[in-house]
Design a protein around this motif. Structure first.
Motif, PDB file in Angstrom:
ATOM      1  N   ASP A 161      -0.169  -5.230   2.681  1.00 54.17           N
ATOM      2  CA  ASP A 161      -1.432  -5.122   3.432  1.00 54.17           C
ATOM      3  C   ASP A 161      -2.209  -3.866   3.057  1.00 54.17           C
ATOM      4  O   ASP A 161      -3.423  -3.882   3.033  1.00 54.17           O
ATOM      5  CB  ASP A 161      -1.157  -5.096   4.950  1.00 54.17           C
ATOM      6  N   VAL A 162      -1.507  -2.770   2.795  1.00 50.06           N
ATOM      7  CA  VAL A 162      -2.247  -1.534   2.486  1.00 50.06           C
ATOM      8  C   VAL A 162      -2.366  -1.259   0.982  1.00 50.06           C
ATOM      9  O   VAL A 162      -3.340  -0.646   0.559  1.00 50.06           O
ATOM     10  CB  VAL A 162      -1.673  -0.272   3.197  1.00 50.06           C
ATOM     11  N   LEU A 163      -1.394  -1.733   0.181  1.00 48.32           N
ATOM     12  CA  LEU A 163      -1.433  -1.395  -1.254  1.00 48.32           C
ATOM     13  C   LEU A 163      -1.912  -2.541  -2.143  1.00 48.32           C
ATOM     14  O   LEU A 163      -2.239  -2.327  -3.298  1.00 48.32           O
ATOM     15  CB  LEU A 163      -0.035  -0.992  -1.755  1.00 48.32           C
ATOM     16  N   GLY A 164      -1.924  -3.769  -1.607  1.00 49.67           N
ATOM     17  CA  GLY A 164      -2.201  -4.915  -2.467  1.00 49.67           C
ATOM     18  C   GLY A 164      -0.909  -5.324  -3.147  1.00 49.67           C
ATOM     19  O   GLY A 164       0.060  -5.675  -2.475  1.00 49.67           O
ATOM     20  N   GLU A 165      -0.883  -5.182  -4.488  1.00 45.51           N
ATOM     21  CA  GLU A 165       0.289  -5.658  -5.233  1.00 45.51           C
ATOM     22  C   GLU A 165       1.510  -4.753  -5.001  1.00 45.51           C
ATOM     23  O   GLU A 165       1.444  -3.536  -5.200  1.00 45.51           O
ATOM     24  CB  GLU A 165      -0.042  -5.704  -6.729  1.00 45.51           C
ATOM     25  N   VAL A 166       2.603  -5.344  -4.572  1.00 42.83           N
ATOM     26  CA  VAL A 166       3.877  -4.624  -4.412  1.00 42.83           C
ATOM     27  C   VAL A 166       4.982  -5.549  -4.911  1.00 42.83           C
ATOM     28  O   VAL A 166       5.056  -6.704  -4.476  1.00 42.83           O
ATOM     29  CB  VAL A 166       4.137  -4.251  -2.930  1.00 42.83           C
ATOM     30  N   GLU A 167       5.807  -5.056  -5.834  1.00 40.91           N
ATOM     31  CA  GLU A 167       6.932  -5.868  -6.312  1.00 40.91           C
ATOM     32  C   GLU A 167       8.181  -5.577  -5.479  1.00 40.91           C
ATOM     33  O   GLU A 167       8.278  -4.519  -4.872  1.00 40.91           O
ATOM     34  CB  GLU A 167       7.221  -5.543  -7.784  1.00 40.91           C
ATOM     35  N   VAL A 168       9.089  -6.527  -5.484  1.00 47.17           N
ATOM     36  CA  VAL A 168      10.375  -6.309  -4.818  1.00 47.17           C
ATOM     37  C   VAL A 168      11.456  -6.357  -5.896  1.00 47.17           C
ATOM     38  O   VAL A 168      11.544  -7.342  -6.640  1.00 47.17           O
ATOM     39  CB  VAL A 168      10.643  -7.377  -3.733  1.00 47.17           C
ATOM     40  N   LEU A 214       6.799   4.841  -6.603  1.00 48.91           N
ATOM     41  CA  LEU A 214       5.458   4.909  -7.186  1.00 48.91           C
ATOM     42  C   LEU A 214       5.557   5.429  -8.614  1.00 48.91           C
ATOM     43  O   LEU A 214       4.556   5.752  -9.237  1.00 48.91           O
ATOM     44  CB  LEU A 214       4.559   5.814  -6.333  1.00 48.91           C
ATOM     45  N   ALA A 215       6.785   5.531  -9.110  1.00 45.90           N
ATOM     46  CA  ALA A 215       6.980   6.014 -10.480  1.00 45.90           C
ATOM     47  C   ALA A 215       6.913   4.856 -11.476  1.00 45.90           C
ATOM     48  O   ALA A 215       6.949   5.065 -12.682  1.00 45.90           O
ATOM     49  CB  ALA A 215       8.314   6.749 -10.594  1.00 45.90           C
ATOM     50  N   ALA A 216       6.819   3.605 -10.968  1.00 45.95           N
ATOM     51  CA  ALA A 216       6.689   2.437 -11.847  1.00 45.95           C
ATOM     52  C   ALA A 216       5.193   2.099 -11.973  1.00 45.95           C
ATOM     53  O   ALA A 216       4.375   2.636 -11.229  1.00 45.95           O
ATOM     54  CB  ALA A 216       7.437   1.263 -11.236  1.00 45.95           C
ATOM     55  N   ASP A 217       4.816   1.180 -12.895  1.00 43.60           N
ATOM     56  CA  ASP A 217       3.401   0.808 -13.052  1.00 43.60           C
ATOM     57  C   ASP A 217       2.862   0.178 -11.776  1.00 43.60           C
ATOM     58  O   ASP A 217       1.762   0.491 -11.325  1.00 43.60           O
ATOM     59  CB  ASP A 217       3.244  -0.204 -14.212  1.00 43.60           C
TER      60      ASP A 217
END
Ligand code: AMP
Ligand code: MG
Length: 342
Positions: free
Chosen positions: A203-210, A183-186
């Motif tokens: 599902d819970v956060l919306g946008e998530v990058e891999v 969570l230290a990234a944008d």
């Protein structure tokens, strides 16, 4: 050093060793951890020594409740997304990276300005942390580079004589390490796939990058967001080769390369079709079972000292399959044979 083997009723003995700066192998729901007092740099140093772990690879700090993060002043600020993730997935196989405070010894954070925190769901792990009265740094309890341990016997195979004790809490339920999200990234970013899937996180956060390093080998000179991702890892002594292609192509390739020193890491459905030594991860598409069995299978292959080559199918990247893919591709040193191209 004589390594004590504790049974599951002896969590207070384990906690006492940890309180006094010792190192103990403990069960968690993911894999066995090599625990030490996370706030004691000298104790944490012993973990690196026992594992032969590079000092630039930071450790995950384990807590016994979400409130421990504030109680021990581990992070400079708890982001809103951390509260959402904790509500959805803690206790459980999810590690959350946040900005650290100076309470975190440099050995734990390996010089980064962040700290990785997890609240495990395993009742024995929770009890040990609670009774020790301190957060515990705990990487997987294997020699650096080897398959992670999912039983106390695996821990002893790697650590006997190097650590104070191991507590035997049976086999680990998940079988692969926690999902690591920063969570230290944008935008929240998965650095390592694990027991909680990318789909569940979205599902819970919306946008998530891999992170690219989850699937691909890092290019020369690129800094790893998660230092652990840059090493060859999880590897048995035998050479693992990943085969990409249809079920039929896999079976026929392995059968035409069958030899005394060859083993197929396969699925139950392949067992009767393969004419070579086999170790099965479970039924095809049952990714949870594959994850639970993966490291035990890799260690069993090494116990048969004649095996030099392991042919495994390239796993699918859906759900927990992505975690299995991520471990196997590192175990194989990123070596994939495309059966359609040969
Ligand atoms: P293990 O302790 O073996 O489960 O590995 C922990 C993983 O988390 C490694 O890949 C580490 O590089 C990663 N990790 C731990 N702390 C951090 C951090 N502060 N930032 C990025 N990655 C981390
Ligand atoms: Mg590890």
């Amino acid at each position: 050093m004589k390594t004590k083997v504790l049974d599951k009723t002896q969590f207070e003995v384990a906690a006492d060793i940890l309180k006094h700066g010792g190192v103990v192998g403990i069960p968690t729901e993911t894999v066995y951890g090599l625990a030490a007092d996370a706030l004691n740099g000298k104790a944490v140093e012993k973990i690196f020594k026992a594992k032969g772990r590079p000092m630039d690879n930071p450790l995950i700090v384990h807590v016994a409740d979400f409130s421990d993060i504030e109680k021990f002043n581990l992070v400079s600020e708890v982001p809103e997304n951390a509260k959402i993730l904790a509500k959805a997935f803690w206790p459980g196989p999810l590690t959350i990276i946040m900005k650290r405070t100076d309470v975190i010894p440099p050995e734990v954070s390996a010089g980064l300005d962040t700290v990785a925190i997890r609240f495990p769901s395993h009742p024995i792990a929770q009890e040990i942390i609670r009774v020790a009265g301190t957060p515990l740094a705990a990487p997987s309890a294997n020699l650096s580079g080897s398959p992670s341990p999912t039983t106390a016997r695996h821990v002893l195979n790697d650590m006997d004589g190097k650590i104070d004790a191991v507590l035997d809490g049976g086999s680990c339920e998940v079988g692969v390490e926690s999902t690591v999200i920063t969570l230290a990234a944008d935008v929240p970013r998965v650095l390592r796939p694990g027991g909680i899937t990318v789909e569940e996180l979205r599902d819970v956060l919306g946008e998530v990058e891999v992170d690219d390093a989850v699937i691909h080998q890092l290019a020369e000179g690129v800094t790893a967001a998660s230092p652990g991702m840059k090493y060859k890892h999880y590897a048995p002594k035998a050479n693992v080769l990943l085969l990409k292609g249809s079920d039929d192509a896999y079976i026929s390739y392995v059968n035409s390369h069958s030899d005394d020193d060859v083993c197929a890491l396969c699925c139950d459905e392949d067992l009767l079709l393969l004419k070579t030594k086999t170790v099965s991860l479970g039924r095809r598409n049952d990714y949870l079972t594959h994850a639970r069995h993966l490291f035990d299978c890799l260690r069993r292959i090494d116990e048969n000292k004649t095996i030099r080559t392991v042919y495994s199918r390239l796993p699918d990247v859906e759900g927990v399959g992505l975690a299995v893919y991520n471990r196997l591709i590192r175990a194989a040193g990123f070596e994939v044979i495309d059966l359609e191209k040969i």
